[in-house]
Write a protein that holds these residues in place. Structure first.
Motif, PDB file in Angstrom:
ATOM      1  N   ARG A 283       5.452  -2.587 -17.826  1.00 29.94           N
ATOM      2  CA  ARG A 283       5.468  -1.135 -17.685  1.00 29.94           C
ATOM      3  C   ARG A 283       6.373  -0.647 -16.559  1.00 29.94           C
ATOM      4  O   ARG A 283       6.575   0.550 -16.408  1.00 29.94           O
ATOM      5  CB  ARG A 283       4.050  -0.630 -17.401  1.00 29.94           C
ATOM      6  N   GLY A 284       6.898  -1.551 -15.767  1.00 31.21           N
ATOM      7  CA  GLY A 284       7.754  -1.077 -14.670  1.00 31.21           C
ATOM      8  C   GLY A 284       8.049  -2.120 -13.619  1.00 31.21           C
ATOM      9  O   GLY A 284       8.408  -1.761 -12.485  1.00 31.21           O
ATOM     10  N   GLY A 285       7.865  -3.394 -13.967  1.00 31.65           N
ATOM     11  CA  GLY A 285       8.150  -4.443 -13.004  1.00 31.65           C
ATOM     12  C   GLY A 285       7.145  -4.458 -11.858  1.00 31.65           C
ATOM     13  O   GLY A 285       5.998  -4.019 -12.008  1.00 31.65           O
ATOM     14  N   ILE A 286       7.578  -4.938 -10.706  1.00 30.46           N
ATOM     15  CA  ILE A 286       6.706  -5.044  -9.536  1.00 30.46           C
ATOM     16  C   ILE A 286       6.159  -3.682  -9.131  1.00 30.46           C
ATOM     17  O   ILE A 286       5.014  -3.557  -8.690  1.00 30.46           O
ATOM     18  CB  ILE A 286       7.455  -5.679  -8.349  1.00 30.46           C
ATOM     19  N   ARG A 287       6.943  -2.633  -9.302  1.00 30.79           N
ATOM     20  CA  ARG A 287       6.519  -1.283  -8.915  1.00 30.79           C
ATOM     21  C   ARG A 287       5.243  -0.868  -9.650  1.00 30.79           C
ATOM     22  O   ARG A 287       4.438  -0.082  -9.126  1.00 30.79           O
ATOM     23  CB  ARG A 287       7.637  -0.279  -9.199  1.00 30.79           C
ATOM     24  N   ALA A 288       5.054  -1.379 -10.873  1.00 32.27           N
ATOM     25  CA  ALA A 288       3.885  -1.001 -11.660  1.00 32.27           C
ATOM     26  C   ALA A 288       2.585  -1.461 -11.006  1.00 32.27           C
ATOM     27  O   ALA A 288       1.529  -0.856 -11.207  1.00 32.27           O
ATOM     28  CB  ALA A 288       3.992  -1.572 -13.074  1.00 32.27           C
ATOM     29  N   PHE A 289       2.662  -2.530 -10.215  1.00 27.65           N
ATOM     30  CA  PHE A 289       1.473  -3.044  -9.540  1.00 27.65           C
ATOM     31  C   PHE A 289       1.112  -2.212  -8.309  1.00 27.65           C
ATOM     32  O   PHE A 289       0.065  -2.438  -7.703  1.00 27.65           O
ATOM     33  CB  PHE A 289       1.683  -4.505  -9.127  1.00 27.65           C
ATOM     34  N   TYR A 290       1.978  -1.295  -7.950  1.00 25.81           N
ATOM     35  CA  TYR A 290       1.721  -0.445  -6.777  1.00 25.81           C
ATOM     36  C   TYR A 290       1.659   1.030  -7.148  1.00 25.81           C
ATOM     37  O   TYR A 290       1.656   1.882  -6.274  1.00 25.81           O
ATOM     38  CB  TYR A 290       2.810  -0.686  -5.723  1.00 25.81           C
ATOM     39  N   ARG A 291       1.570   1.317  -8.454  1.00 22.54           N
ATOM     40  CA  ARG A 291       1.483   2.705  -8.887  1.00 22.54           C
ATOM     41  C   ARG A 291       0.149   3.299  -8.432  1.00 22.54           C
ATOM     42  O   ARG A 291      -0.915   2.753  -8.701  1.00 22.54           O
ATOM     43  CB  ARG A 291       1.601   2.794 -10.414  1.00 22.54           C
ATOM     44  N   GLY A 292       0.205   4.410  -7.717  1.00 19.93           N
ATOM     45  CA  GLY A 292      -1.003   5.022  -7.186  1.00 19.93           C
ATOM     46  C   GLY A 292      -1.341   4.584  -5.778  1.00 19.93           C
ATOM     47  O   GLY A 292      -2.344   5.031  -5.205  1.00 19.93           O
ATOM     48  N   LEU A 293      -0.515   3.702  -5.184  1.00 21.69           N
ATOM     49  CA  LEU A 293      -0.811   3.218  -3.829  1.00 21.69           C
ATOM     50  C   LEU A 293      -0.740   4.341  -2.803  1.00 21.69           C
ATOM     51  O   LEU A 293      -1.531   4.366  -1.854  1.00 21.69           O
ATOM     52  CB  LEU A 293       0.162   2.094  -3.444  1.00 21.69           C
ATOM     53  N   GLY A 294       0.186   5.276  -3.004  1.00 23.13           N
ATOM     54  CA  GLY A 294       0.346   6.360  -2.030  1.00 23.13           C
ATOM     55  C   GLY A 294      -0.926   7.162  -1.844  1.00 23.13           C
ATOM     56  O   GLY A 294      -1.408   7.351  -0.721  1.00 23.13           O
ATOM     57  N   ILE A 295      -1.516   7.616  -2.946  1.00 20.14           N
ATOM     58  CA  ILE A 295      -2.751   8.401  -2.875  1.00 20.14           C
ATOM     59  C   ILE A 295      -3.888   7.546  -2.341  1.00 20.14           C
ATOM     60  O   ILE A 295      -4.810   8.038  -1.671  1.00 20.14           O
ATOM     61  CB  ILE A 295      -3.102   8.978  -4.269  1.00 20.14           C
ATOM     62  N   THR A 296      -3.847   6.245  -2.612  1.00 18.70           N
ATOM     63  CA  THR A 296      -4.882   5.339  -2.125  1.00 18.70           C
ATOM     64  C   THR A 296      -4.846   5.228  -0.611  1.00 18.70           C
ATOM     65  O   THR A 296      -5.892   5.253   0.054  1.00 18.70           O
ATOM     66  CB  THR A 296      -4.709   3.943  -2.752  1.00 18.70           C
ATOM     67  N   LEU A 297      -3.647   5.114  -0.042  1.00 21.58           N
ATOM     68  CA  LEU A 297      -3.523   4.995   1.406  1.00 21.58           C
ATOM     69  C   LEU A 297      -3.866   6.312   2.093  1.00 21.58           C
ATOM     70  O   LEU A 297      -4.410   6.317   3.206  1.00 21.58           O
ATOM     71  CB  LEU A 297      -2.109   4.545   1.790  1.00 21.58           C
ATOM     72  N   VAL A 298      -3.566   7.430   1.418  1.00 14.90           N
ATOM     73  CA  VAL A 298      -3.913   8.743   1.979  1.00 14.90           C
ATOM     74  C   VAL A 298      -5.427   8.860   2.151  1.00 14.90           C
ATOM     75  O   VAL A 298      -5.922   9.355   3.160  1.00 14.90           O
ATOM     76  CB  VAL A 298      -3.386   9.879   1.079  1.00 14.90           C
ATOM     77  N   ARG A 299      -6.185   8.396   1.169  1.00 13.50           N
ATOM     78  CA  ARG A 299      -7.647   8.495   1.262  1.00 13.50           C
ATOM     79  C   ARG A 299      -8.255   7.345   2.040  1.00 13.50           C
ATOM     80  O   ARG A 299      -9.381   7.447   2.545  1.00 13.50           O
ATOM     81  CB  ARG A 299      -8.268   8.584  -0.119  1.00 13.50           C
ATOM     82  N   ALA A 300      -7.550   6.228   2.150  1.00 11.96           N
ATOM     83  CA  ALA A 300      -8.124   5.053   2.804  1.00 11.96           C
ATOM     84  C   ALA A 300      -8.427   5.299   4.277  1.00 11.96           C
ATOM     85  O   ALA A 300      -9.481   4.888   4.777  1.00 11.96           O
ATOM     86  CB  ALA A 300      -7.174   3.859   2.662  1.00 11.96           C
ATOM     87  N   PHE A 301      -7.510   5.960   4.967  1.00 15.75           N
ATOM     88  CA  PHE A 301      -7.703   6.137   6.405  1.00 15.75           C
ATOM     89  C   PHE A 301      -8.944   6.982   6.720  1.00 15.75           C
ATOM     90  O   PHE A 301      -9.846   6.525   7.426  1.00 15.75           O
ATOM     91  CB  PHE A 301      -6.456   6.746   7.044  1.00 15.75           C
TER      92      PHE A 301
END
Length: 324
Positions: A283-301
């Motif tokens: 679905r998008g190479g290595i990038r597909a495994f990190y799709r949604g990481l941005g919003i995850t890190l925003v809420r993680a902190f």
């Protein structure tokens, strides 16, 4: 690297303080999990939908936020909350309890009765506690992911909301038991164990690393001397470490657990780990495994800062009341 932290002997001088009981570990961990879940859940909904939806459904995080609001309103961000709320309470209760009990076992095995454990020992304690937690959280996350993703199938007129078959956590559990039996409740357990072992090890480990650095920089003798700002920083960093270390595994886990909800004609409803990895990569190479990481890190902190603040200050309050 160890020289940068307070030495074992320095910390041991102040290690005779009272410790909370196992029951308090369970209770305070449970309340900490509840606090963190309320903060993080809307972000988690967006994360799971980005992880499991076709790229043409959402162009990115902001588009997912917009479509969820337009199609489901505020309640859409909290769809399926009941199950993970209880799960978060159970998971964190088990995590803190197991983490502290495993440390006691390591102390006994190494004849270390008073000193703080080394950082590798703390990472190991966290990792083993994560392995235990996986068996608590896996069924809960399975229900959560199905509820979070199912409504997406109706976006853009792709399907009617009348075709949505789950009305809540109980309906998901009934469906799984009827169609797949007990094994269906633990669908995705292998990647969940892998994620929790790696992630929780890094979660507790990162927290301890930051705490020790702050103790050293502020010339504090023990963790309870640190102020709320320090706990917020350490807890937030722990959350970021958990997600960065385990995110690709989480994508595979979410994909497996929602396969039947997303299934199209000819697509398997019970894919294996290897086939899922290939599908995600396609679905998008290595990038597909990190799709949604941005919003995850925003809420993680903030979510993890809330968890550690709740646990730490309830623990301090209990000790203070006991000493009076």
């Amino acid at each position: 690297m160890e020289a940068e932290f307070p030495t074992v002997s320095e910390i041991a001088k102040h290690d005779e303080r009272p410790r909370i009981s196992g029951f308090e570990d369970l209770a305070f961990g449970s309340l900490a999990g509840m606090a963190g879940k309320f903060v993080e859940y809307p972000f988690d909904t967006v994360k799971v939908r980005l992880q499991t939806s076709e790229s043409q459904v959402f162009s990115g995080t902001l588009d997912c936020l917009k479509q969820t609001w337009q199609n489901e309103g505020f309640r859409g961000f909290y769809r399926g909350l009941a199950s993970p709320l209880l799960g978060a309470m159970a998971e964190n209760a088990v995590a803190f309890y197991a983490y502290n009990r495993i440390q006691s076992i390591i102390r006994t095995a190494t004849n270390n009765t008073g000193s703080e454990l080394t950082l590798p020992q703390l990472f190991l304690s966290g990792g083993l506690s994560g392995t235990i937690c996986a068996f608590v959280i896996s069924p809960v996350e399975l229900v959560k992911c199905k509820l979070q993703v199912e409504n997406v199938q109706a976006y853009g007129g792709a399907a009617s909301t009348a075709n949505v078959k789950f009305t809540g956590p109980i309906s998901v559990v009934k469906h799984l038991l009827k169609t797949q039996g007990i094994a269906g409740i633990y669908k995705g357990i292998t990647p969940t164990v892998a994620r929790e072992t790696v992630g929780v090890g890094c979660w507790f480990g990162a927290y301890e690393v930051v705490v020790r650095q702050l103790m050293r920089s502020q010339n504090k003798a023990q963790k309870s001397d640190l102020g709320p700002g320090s706990i917020i920083l350490a807890g937030g960093c722990a959350g970021v470490a958990y997600n960065i270390s385990s995110y690709p595994i989480d994508v595979v886990k979410s994909f497996i657990q929602t396969a039947d909800v997303r299934a199209t004609a000819g697509a398997p409803e019970r894919p294996g780990i290897a086939s899922t990895i290939r599908t995600v990569y396609g679905r998008g190479g290595i990038r597909a495994f990190y799709r949604g990481l941005g919003i995850t890190l925003v809420r993680a902190f903030p979510a993890n800062a809330a968890m550690f603040m709740t646990y730490e200050y309830l623990s301090r309050l209990s000790i203070e009341l006991r000493q009076k």
